[in-house]
Design a protein around this motif. Sequence first.
Motif, PDB file in Angstrom:
ATOM      1  N   SER A 151       0.644  -1.382   0.326  1.00  0.00           N
ATOM      2  CA  SER A 151      -0.208   0.276   0.242  1.00  0.00           C
ATOM      3  C   SER A 151       0.957   1.223   0.023  1.00  0.00           C
ATOM      4  N   SER A 152       2.326   1.539   0.116  1.00  0.00           N
ATOM      5  CA  SER A 152       3.157   2.583   0.130  1.00  0.00           C
ATOM      6  C   SER A 152       3.780   2.478  -1.405  1.00  0.00           C
ATOM      7  N   LEU A 153       3.599   1.777  -1.818  1.00  0.00           N
ATOM      8  CA  LEU A 153       4.686   1.466  -3.294  1.00  0.00           C
ATOM      9  C   LEU A 153       3.443   2.933  -4.291  1.00  0.00           C
ATOM     10  N   LEU A 154       2.473   3.269  -4.559  1.00  0.00           N
ATOM     11  CA  LEU A 154       2.651   4.685  -5.331  1.00  0.00           C
ATOM     12  C   LEU A 154       1.722   5.646  -4.813  1.00  0.00           C
ATOM     13  N   LEU A 155       2.126   5.671  -2.758  1.00  0.00           N
ATOM     14  CA  LEU A 155       1.719   6.631  -2.569  1.00  0.00           C
ATOM     15  C   LEU A 155       2.636   7.961  -3.167  1.00  0.00           C
ATOM     16  N   LEU A 156       3.996   8.458  -3.176  1.00  0.00           N
ATOM     17  CA  LEU A 156       4.705   9.303  -3.686  1.00  0.00           C
ATOM     18  C   LEU A 156       3.840   9.110  -4.740  1.00  0.00           C
ATOM     19  N   PRO A 157       4.105   8.790  -6.020  1.00  0.00           N
ATOM     20  CA  PRO A 157       3.812   9.047  -7.478  1.00  0.00           C
ATOM     21  C   PRO A 157       2.158   9.471  -7.773  1.00  0.00           C
ATOM     22  N   ALA A 158       1.375   8.603  -6.935  1.00  0.00           N
ATOM     23  CA  ALA A 158      -0.597   9.188  -6.775  1.00  0.00           C
ATOM     24  C   ALA A 158       0.334  10.658  -5.959  1.00  0.00           C
ATOM     25  N   GLY A 159       0.368  11.022  -5.153  1.00  0.00           N
ATOM     26  CA  GLY A 159       0.124  12.107  -4.657  1.00  0.00           C
ATOM     27  C   GLY A 159       0.759  13.469  -5.421  1.00  0.00           C
ATOM     28  N   ALA A 160       2.194  13.304  -6.163  1.00  0.00           N
ATOM     29  CA  ALA A 160       2.156  14.095  -7.200  1.00  0.00           C
ATOM     30  C   ALA A 160       1.383  14.651  -7.880  1.00  0.00           C
ATOM     31  N   LEU A 161       0.501  13.433  -8.362  1.00  0.00           N
ATOM     32  CA  LEU A 161      -0.417  14.137  -9.065  1.00  0.00           C
ATOM     33  C   LEU A 161      -1.092  15.233  -9.070  1.00  0.00           C
TER      34      LEU A 161
END
Length: 246
Positions: free
Chosen positions: A75-85
Motif C-alpha cells: 500500500s506504500s508503493l504508489l503513495l508518492l507518485p499518486a500524490g504528486a498528481l
Amino acid sequence: MDVGEVVLIGGGALVTSALTAVLGFGGGIVLLALLLLVVDPIVAIPLHAAIQIASNGSRTVIRRRDVDWGIVTRSSLLLLPAGALTVPLARAAPEAALQVAIAVTVLVATWVPERTALEVPAPSGPAWIGVGAVAGALNPLVGATGPLFAPLYKAASATRQRFVGTFAGTQVAGHPAKLVLFGAAGLAPTGHLPAVAAGIVGVVVGTELGSRVLDRMSEQRFRSLYLAAITAVAVYLVVDGVAGAG
C-alpha cells in the motif's frame, strides 16, 4: 504562532494520539481540525503530517510484532507518485464537497456490513497497491484520510492489535510522502518548528498511554468504541464540509 497556540497543539496531539492508539484511527483528523483553528489549511496539512510521522511511527514501534508488513509495503508503493498528481489541485479543489463524499463513503462502508449480511472484503495482495494509490492521491487534498480506509484494514486484520499496528505502519509512509510533496511545492512547515516539537512530544506520550488501554480492552468494547468513533468522525466531516461549502 504564540505560546498558547503551541501548548494547545501539544495537548491536542497527546489526546488525539491516545485515541488513535486505542482505536487505530480518528485522532489524526481531530488533530487536523484543531490545527485549522490556528493556521491556514495549506499550512495545516504539512504541519499535521510532520506531527503524525511521530504519532504513527511510535505506534508502529510499539505494535511492530502485530504489523502485517506485506500490506504496508504494497500500500506504500504508489503513495508518492499518486500524490504528486494531485498536489497542484490542493489549493483549488472543492475540498468541502470531497470531504462530504469521503464521509458518506465511510458511513456506508462501516454501517452497511454492520446492519446487513454484507461484509467489507479484505483486498487481495495486489489490490493493496491500488488502495495505496487512492490514499496517496487524496492525501494532499484532504490531509487525513484514515476513516475512509479503516474498514479495509480492519477487514484484513484478525485482531484489534493487528489492525492498529498495520494501519499505523501504512501511515508512517503516507505522512512523509505528504511532507516531500508539500516541501517540493515550497510549503514545508519550517516556520512552525515549535508547534512541530510540541506536537511530537504530545503524540509520543499519548501513544504510550493509549497502547496500554488497548491491551486491557475486550474485543467487544473495542468494536463498540470503533463504531461510535468512526461514525462520529464521519458525521463531523459531513457537518464541517456542508458548513464550508456554505
